[in-house]
Design a protein around this motif. Structure first.
Motif, PDB file in Angstrom:
ATOM      1  N   THR A  46       7.795   4.871  18.216  1.00 28.69           N
ATOM      2  CA  THR A  46       9.238   4.910  17.950  1.00 28.69           C
ATOM      3  C   THR A  46       9.893   3.536  18.007  1.00 28.69           C
ATOM      4  N   ALA A  47       9.140   2.488  18.372  1.00 31.24           N
ATOM      5  CA  ALA A  47       9.752   1.151  18.510  1.00 31.24           C
ATOM      6  C   ALA A  47      10.315   0.687  17.168  1.00 31.24           C
ATOM      7  N   GLU A  48      11.511   0.103  17.192  1.00 30.37           N
ATOM      8  CA  GLU A  48      12.080  -0.392  15.928  1.00 30.37           C
ATOM      9  C   GLU A  48      11.438  -1.703  15.495  1.00 30.37           C
ATOM     10  N   VAL A  49      10.895  -2.441  16.435  1.00 33.29           N
ATOM     11  CA  VAL A  49      10.287  -3.728  16.079  1.00 33.29           C
ATOM     12  C   VAL A  49       9.065  -4.020  16.953  1.00 33.29           C
ATOM     13  N   THR A  50       8.347  -5.063  16.542  1.00 32.46           N
ATOM     14  CA  THR A  50       7.233  -5.572  17.337  1.00 32.46           C
ATOM     15  C   THR A  50       7.639  -6.942  17.870  1.00 32.46           C
TER      16      THR A  50
ATOM     17  N   SER B   3       5.202  -1.500  14.396  1.00 32.25           N
ATOM     18  CA  SER B   3       6.062  -0.369  14.749  1.00 32.25           C
ATOM     19  C   SER B   3       6.089   0.710  13.674  1.00 32.25           C
ATOM     20  N   ILE B   4       6.051   1.930  14.108  1.00 32.38           N
ATOM     21  CA  ILE B   4       6.026   3.153  13.299  1.00 32.38           C
ATOM     22  C   ILE B   4       4.797   3.196  12.375  1.00 32.38           C
ATOM     23  N   PRO B   5       3.607   3.389  12.962  1.00 26.82           N
ATOM     24  CA  PRO B   5       2.391   3.484  12.138  1.00 26.82           C
ATOM     25  C   PRO B   5       2.474   4.607  11.102  1.00 26.82           C
ATOM     26  N   LYS B   6       3.231   5.653  11.457  1.00 25.89           N
ATOM     27  CA  LYS B   6       3.375   6.795  10.531  1.00 25.89           C
ATOM     28  C   LYS B   6       3.956   6.349   9.184  1.00 25.89           C
ATOM     29  N   MET B   7       4.718   5.221   9.223  1.00 27.60           N
ATOM     30  CA  MET B   7       5.328   4.726   7.981  1.00 27.60           C
ATOM     31  C   MET B   7       4.471   3.649   7.327  1.00 27.60           C
ATOM     32  N   GLY B   8       3.249   3.466   7.801  1.00 25.48           N
ATOM     33  CA  GLY B   8       2.357   2.507   7.125  1.00 25.48           C
ATOM     34  C   GLY B   8       2.245   1.163   7.813  1.00 25.48           C
ATOM     35  N   ALA B   9       2.810   1.021   9.032  1.00 21.51           N
ATOM     36  CA  ALA B   9       2.656  -0.251   9.750  1.00 21.51           C
ATOM     37  C   ALA B   9       1.202  -0.363  10.223  1.00 21.51           C
ATOM     38  N   THR B  10       0.621  -1.554  10.046  1.00 19.92           N
ATOM     39  CA  THR B  10      -0.826  -1.654  10.260  1.00 19.92           C
ATOM     40  C   THR B  10      -1.289  -2.772  11.201  1.00 19.92           C
ATOM     41  N   GLY B  11      -0.464  -3.780  11.417  1.00 23.35           N
ATOM     42  CA  GLY B  11      -0.965  -4.933  12.159  1.00 23.35           C
ATOM     43  C   GLY B  11      -1.839  -5.821  11.274  1.00 23.35           C
TER      44      GLY B  11
ATOM     45  N   HIS C 191       0.813  -1.225   0.000  1.00 29.53           N
ATOM     46  CA  HIS C 191       0.000   0.000   0.000  1.00 29.53           C
ATOM     47  C   HIS C 191       0.847   1.276   0.000  1.00 29.53           C
ATOM     48  N   ALA C 192       2.145   1.118   0.204  1.00 29.87           N
ATOM     49  CA  ALA C 192       3.019   2.300   0.272  1.00 29.87           C
ATOM     50  C   ALA C 192       3.329   2.834  -1.135  1.00 29.87           C
ATOM     51  N   ARG C 193       3.911   4.042  -1.162  1.00 28.71           N
ATOM     52  CA  ARG C 193       4.283   4.645  -2.444  1.00 28.71           C
ATOM     53  C   ARG C 193       5.594   4.089  -2.961  1.00 28.71           C
ATOM     54  N   ALA C 194       6.431   3.565  -2.026  1.00 26.83           N
ATOM     55  CA  ALA C 194       7.762   3.072  -2.425  1.00 26.83           C
ATOM     56  C   ALA C 194       8.052   1.777  -1.674  1.00 26.83           C
ATOM     57  N   PRO C 195       8.833   0.890  -2.291  1.00 28.38           N
ATOM     58  CA  PRO C 195       9.170  -0.347  -1.596  1.00 28.38           C
ATOM     59  C   PRO C 195      10.283  -0.115  -0.565  1.00 28.38           C
ATOM     60  N   GLY C 196      10.342  -0.978   0.436  1.00 32.63           N
ATOM     61  CA  GLY C 196      11.480  -0.990   1.374  1.00 32.63           C
ATOM     62  C   GLY C 196      11.676   0.286   2.159  1.00 32.63           C
ATOM     63  N   GLU C 197      10.588   0.913   2.582  1.00 30.44           N
ATOM     64  CA  GLU C 197      10.732   2.192   3.287  1.00 30.44           C
ATOM     65  C   GLU C 197      11.515   2.060   4.600  1.00 30.44           C
ATOM     66  N   LYS C 198      11.326   0.941   5.292  1.00 30.72           N
ATOM     67  CA  LYS C 198      12.072   0.798   6.565  1.00 30.72           C
ATOM     68  C   LYS C 198      13.550   0.524   6.302  1.00 30.72           C
TER      69      LYS C 198
END
Ligand code: FDA
Length: 393
Positions: free
Chosen positions: A335-339, A164-172, A35-42
């Motif tokens: 701000t968590a780097e991981v879940t 982690s980091i919902p602002k970057m598209g993390a959704t669960g 769903h993101a605009r670019a691959p591999g954002e993290k």
């Protein structure tokens, strides 16, 4: 006629891209949806923009999971050396920073380009900005409904990461999908995250914001020896991020500052040789000045060394090397780097990452209940689990 693929991979992150490249090379028709605009954002933002892409010491001991044997097979079959070979094949220059952590010399974007190139070699397709509205099982595989049409596939790989980091598209999203197909989820919580302190405690430590010191930080039987950083909201730095993945709300952690020093002996020697020196002066030789000043003030240790009896020297040493702190909470998924936690590994095949409940369904990367330490371990898990699934499809 709906387009039909051998495999659809949900999520164009580290694990999804690796899986796509490997499956494509094996001859499968592959489509990656994100769903993101670019691959591999993290990947792009990782390691301060230089991507700590693996750790040469990675072993199963560096991972947290409620099933500690699960990661062994995938990690053994795709090692840090294997990933490094790929990096070198693409002439990406790299360096080891510390503790086996490998970084790009230039930019994390080099790693994304490398994975996209590997995908092209295997003719894997990538579609971005796709909204997945539903996923259902069909007789021959899966049907994925998107806001712009439907795709069908024989195998479905879920690589949509953690929370982690919902602002970057993390959704669960991965957890909901896993539950839809009857999978259990090991309770999730933020990992590799700064810890916060109670306002009262924080007020006392206010002068320390920005101070960093080498520390051994422990929780139950787990300890990490790295830098600790006092912040305006609590404690951070690599040692705290590491222990945060083990810490649970309400627990205390122990801090031993400057664990390399035999502090009591050094204090006794200082009393013997220069008794006129103030305690703060002696501590300032071993600790950042602001920290030494805080400890002297908090413990009422002012005065010359000559006036400190053995009991007081012990108290000074304890104030440095025997702290117990009960964090109020963590900075959370923001701000968590991981879940930590995720899709229960008891219901996955450790060789292939395939579901034991639903034929053709795979879970890889961070959404699985395997969480690495800080230092390149999480990407190594993404590469290894992505490779294991891509190879078996
Ligand atoms: P990842 O999160 O990479 O990818 C998931 C993909 O799925 C994303 O592209 C997302 O857009 C997509 N997606 C999510 N929900 C979706 C939905 N509903 N529909 C469609 N697509 C969806 N690790 C390490 O080893 N070294 C490091 O240097 C760092 N540094 C670092 C810095 C920061 C700031 C963070 C937040 C994290 C790290 N990490 C790290 C951790 C590392 O980034 C992480 O473990 C991996 O990216 C996990 O890879 P995955 O492919 O599983 O998920």
């Amino acid at each position: 006629m709906k387009p039909k693929y051998d495999v659809v991979i949900l999520g164009a992150g580290a694990a999804g891209l690796m899986c796509a490249a490997r499956a494509g090379r094996g001859g499968a028709s592959v489509l990656v949806l994100d769903h993101a605009r670019a691959p591999g954002e993290k990947i792009r933002i990782s390691g301060g923009g230089r991507c700590n892409f693996t750790n040469i010491h990675a072993s199963p001991a560096n991972f947290i999971s409620s099933n500690r044997h699960f990661a062994k097979s995938a990690l053994a079959r795709y090692t840090p050396r294997d990933f490094l070979n790929l990096v070198e094949k693409h002439r990406i220059s790299w360096h080891e920073k510390t503790l086996g952590q490998l970084f790009c010399d230039n930019s994390a974007k080099d790693i994304i380009q490398m994975l996209l190139h590997e995908m092209q070699v295997g003719r894997a397709q990538l579609k971005l900005q796709q909204t997945i509205t539903s996923v259902e099982k069909t007789e021959s595989g899966f049907r994925i409904a998107l806001d712009q049409g439907t795709v069908e596939c024989r195998s479905l790989v879920v690589a949509t990461g953690g929370k982690s980091i919902p602002k970057m598209g993390a959704t669960g999203f991965a957890y909901r999908l896993a539950e839809q197909f009857g999978h259990r989820i090991v309770e999730t919580r933020p990992g590799l995250v700064p810890l916060t302190l109670d306002p009262a405690l924080l007020e006392g430590l206010a002068t320390l914001a920005g101070v960093a010191v080498e520390a051994e930080v422990s929780h139950a039987k787990t300890a990490f020896r790295e830098a600790l950083l006092f912040t305006h909201r609590g404690i951070s730095g690599p040692a705290i991020l590491q222990i945060s993945s083990y810490w649970r709300e309400g627990d205390a952690i122990s801090l031993k500052l400057r664990p390399d020093l035999a502090l009591l002996e050094q204090l006794k020697a200082a009393r013997q040789s220069g008794g006129k020196q103030a305690v703060q002066t002696v501590l300032s030789d071993m600790l950042p000045r602001r920290l030494a000043a805080y400890l002297v003030e908090a413990g009422s240790f002012a005065g010359p060394m000559a006036e400190q009896n053995d009991r007081r020297l012990q108290a000074i040493a304890d104030s440095v090397q025997n702290w117990t702190i009960r964090p109020a909470g963590s900075e959370g998924y923001r701000t968590a780097e991981v879940t930590v936690g995720g899709v229960d590994t008891k219901e996955l095949d450790s060789r292939t990452m395939q579901s034991n409940l639903v034929n053709g369904l795979y879970f890889i990367g961070e959404c699985v209940d395997v969480t690495g330490w800080l230092g390149g371990y999480n990407f190594q898990w993404a590469w290894a689990s992505g490779h294991a699934s891509g190879e078996s499809i």
